[in-house]
Design a protein around this motif. Sequence first.
Motif, PDB file in Angstrom:
ATOM      1  N   ARG A 149       0.832  -1.213   0.000  1.00 40.99           N
ATOM      2  CA  ARG A 149       0.000   0.000   0.000  1.00 40.99           C
ATOM      3  C   ARG A 149       0.862   1.258   0.000  1.00 40.99           C
ATOM      4  O   ARG A 149       0.580   2.218  -0.716  1.00 40.99           O
ATOM      5  N   ILE A 150       1.899   1.258   0.813  1.00 44.20           N
ATOM      6  CA  ILE A 150       2.788   2.425   0.888  1.00 44.20           C
ATOM      7  C   ILE A 150       3.504   2.619  -0.444  1.00 44.20           C
ATOM      8  O   ILE A 150       3.622   3.739  -0.943  1.00 44.20           O
ATOM      9  N   GLY A 151       3.969   1.537  -1.045  1.00 44.66           N
ATOM     10  CA  GLY A 151       4.645   1.616  -2.334  1.00 44.66           C
ATOM     11  C   GLY A 151       3.755   2.143  -3.446  1.00 44.66           C
ATOM     12  O   GLY A 151       4.237   2.729  -4.416  1.00 44.66           O
ATOM     13  N   ALA A 152       2.446   1.952  -3.299  1.00 44.80           N
ATOM     14  CA  ALA A 152       1.500   2.397  -4.327  1.00 44.80           C
ATOM     15  C   ALA A 152       1.062   3.855  -4.153  1.00 44.80           C
ATOM     16  O   ALA A 152       0.368   4.405  -5.010  1.00 44.80           O
ATOM     17  N   MET A 153       1.494   4.489  -3.051  1.00 45.17           N
ATOM     18  CA  MET A 153       1.120   5.896  -2.837  1.00 45.17           C
ATOM     19  C   MET A 153       1.746   6.779  -3.912  1.00 45.17           C
ATOM     20  O   MET A 153       2.909   6.580  -4.263  1.00 45.17           O
ATOM     21  N   PRO A 154       1.005   7.754  -4.419  1.00 46.00           N
ATOM     22  CA  PRO A 154       1.606   8.720  -5.341  1.00 46.00           C
ATOM     23  C   PRO A 154       2.706   9.517  -4.635  1.00 46.00           C
ATOM     24  O   PRO A 154       2.634   9.756  -3.427  1.00 46.00           O
ATOM     25  N   GLU A 155       3.736   9.896  -5.377  1.00 42.45           N
ATOM     26  CA  GLU A 155       4.817  10.719  -4.816  1.00 42.45           C
ATOM     27  C   GLU A 155       4.234  12.017  -4.292  1.00 42.45           C
ATOM     28  O   GLU A 155       3.224  12.500  -4.783  1.00 42.45           O
ATOM     29  N   GLY A 156       4.872  12.577  -3.301  1.00 47.39           N
ATOM     30  CA  GLY A 156       4.440  13.867  -2.785  1.00 47.39           C
ATOM     31  C   GLY A 156       4.510  13.915  -1.280  1.00 47.39           C
ATOM     32  O   GLY A 156       5.000  12.992  -0.631  1.00 47.39           O
TER      33      GLY A 156
END
Length: 69
Positions: free
Chosen positions: A45-52
């Motif tokens: 889930r964390i890896g799939a977060m959009p950058e920012g």
Amino acid sequence: MTDETASHQLDALLDELYLGKDRVTRAEIHRRAIAAELPADLMTRIGAMPEGEYAQDEAAEVLDGRPML
């Protein structure tokens, strides 16, 4: 692992990470999750977060899969 356990681990990580900070980058969340040795499903889930950068409530909403209002 139950959803309740995962939710508790995620909440604990975010509480610790945001202590004294208003916003944190996805990269920092990811680094701290690795250091905390979170389970694979949370890491995904964390890896799939959009950058920012995220406020704590924004990060929690993204990671819980709920739409942000």
